[in-house]
Write a protein that holds these residues in place. Sequence first.
Motif, short mmCIF file in Angstrom:
data_model
loop_
_atom_site.label_atom_id
_atom_site.label_comp_id
_atom_site.label_asym_id
_atom_site.label_seq_id
_atom_site.Cartn_x
_atom_site.Cartn_y
_atom_site.Cartn_z
N VAL A 285 -78.13 0.85 23.55
CA VAL A 285 -77.70 -0.45 24.09
C VAL A 285 -76.36 -0.81 23.46
N THR A 286 -75.47 -1.37 24.26
CA THR A 286 -74.15 -1.79 23.78
C THR A 286 -74.10 -3.31 23.70
N ILE A 287 -73.60 -3.83 22.58
CA ILE A 287 -73.42 -5.28 22.43
C ILE A 287 -72.16 -5.68 23.19
N VAL A 288 -72.32 -6.44 24.25
CA VAL A 288 -71.18 -6.80 25.10
C VAL A 288 -70.74 -8.25 24.91
N GLY A 289 -71.51 -9.05 24.16
CA GLY A 289 -71.15 -10.45 23.97
C GLY A 289 -71.81 -11.06 22.76
N GLN A 290 -71.20 -12.13 22.27
CA GLN A 290 -71.75 -12.89 21.15
C GLN A 290 -71.98 -14.32 21.61
N SER A 291 -73.19 -14.80 21.42
CA SER A 291 -73.54 -16.17 21.79
C SER A 291 -73.23 -17.12 20.64
N MET A 292 -73.24 -18.41 20.93
CA MET A 292 -72.97 -19.41 19.90
C MET A 292 -74.04 -19.42 18.83
N VAL A 293 -75.30 -19.36 19.24
CA VAL A 293 -76.41 -19.43 18.31
C VAL A 293 -77.32 -18.23 18.53
N GLY A 294 -78.16 -17.99 17.56
CA GLY A 294 -79.11 -16.89 17.69
C GLY A 294 -79.64 -16.47 16.34
N ASP A 295 -80.93 -16.17 16.30
CA ASP A 295 -81.57 -15.75 15.07
C ASP A 295 -81.21 -14.29 14.77
N ALA A 296 -81.33 -13.94 13.49
CA ALA A 296 -81.01 -12.57 13.08
C ALA A 296 -82.02 -11.56 13.61
N ARG A 297 -83.19 -12.03 14.05
CA ARG A 297 -84.23 -11.12 14.54
C ARG A 297 -84.42 -11.20 16.05
N THR A 298 -83.50 -11.84 16.75
CA THR A 298 -83.62 -11.95 18.21
C THR A 298 -82.35 -11.44 18.87
N LEU A 299 -82.50 -10.91 20.07
CA LEU A 299 -81.36 -10.47 20.86
C LEU A 299 -81.70 -10.61 22.34
N ASN A 300 -80.68 -10.68 23.16
CA ASN A 300 -80.83 -10.82 24.61
C ASN A 300 -80.37 -9.52 25.27
N VAL A 301 -81.22 -9.00 26.14
CA VAL A 301 -80.96 -7.69 26.74
C VAL A 301 -81.09 -7.80 28.25
N SER A 302 -80.36 -6.95 28.96
CA SER A 302 -80.40 -6.96 30.43
C SER A 302 -81.75 -6.46 30.93
N TRP A 303 -82.15 -6.95 32.10
CA TRP A 303 -83.46 -6.60 32.66
C TRP A 303 -83.61 -5.11 32.98
N PRO A 304 -82.58 -4.43 33.52
CA PRO A 304 -82.75 -2.98 33.78
C PRO A 304 -83.13 -2.19 32.54
N THR A 305 -82.76 -2.68 31.35
CA THR A 305 -83.15 -2.01 30.12
C THR A 305 -84.66 -2.09 29.92
#
Length: 286
Positions: free
Chosen positions: A81-101
């Motif tokens: 998986v490639t990190i394509v963006g950084q959000s304003m907030v977010g926990d160190a143990r959470t990430l957002n991933v695209s649905w096809p993944t």
Amino acid sequence: MPGAKEVTADAMIRVTMDGGNQALFASFFRGDPPALATELVDGRWMDGPGEAVVGPAFLAQHRKKVGDRMALAVNGRTLPVTIVGQSMVGDARTLNVSWPTLTVLAPDRRALNYTAVLAPGTDAAAYVKAVKAADPGLYSRAVDSGNTATRTVVSFATVFTVLLTIVAALGVFNTVLLNTRERCRDLGMLKSIGMTPRQVVAMTVTSMAVLGLAAGVVGIPLGMLAHRLIVDHVGVIAFPESMKDVWHASQVFGLALAGVTIAVLGALIPARSAARLTIAKVLHNE
């Protein structure tokens, strides 16, 4: 359904990263981009397989940056998986991933939540009832679109500003009161050679106004510097430049004028008291 302007589906599952044992929680999105997509500090939102958006705490803890790659694994299935963006907030143990993944890592998983943004004029209560009637298995509720947290912060900031203004004015009041009492003899001499009460008030208030202006000239740049240092080092929140650009010429001028106004208001009552002093009373105190 009728009335829905945008619909976003998401599912959250536990994943592991780069062969490690630490469990992470990944949210997979499909449909319209969520509100989170409009709060990116760097990069872009996901639009294809193998892409992820993470928060500042995640980047700091895992020593990653936008553009880096990592491997996510679920039940023996692994996908880069490639990190394509950084959000304003977010926990160190959470990430957002695209649905096809998700369809590769866990093809049997289904969406757990649906977020519907209603079109203007749509009755939220009626929409909720229609959803329940269409699928009794869905638990639906209407969420107020107003930002309660923002209103609370602004309210507290306003109250805090008023309190600071009162404290500053009282500080000026105390300083001028002590100053006029220490200078009783000087005031008596000035009045004895013809200084009028109005001139005494003008002299006292002007001296404090100059100090208020000097305080504004020194304090405003220091406040702007402190503001930038604080917002740049919050840690769990990364503010975009558009949110940090809050200083404008008219506002800065207003702040400087506020310093002068506070000084004048704080000095006005002691100045009038000093103007009412009689020469006889001053000499009697001496």
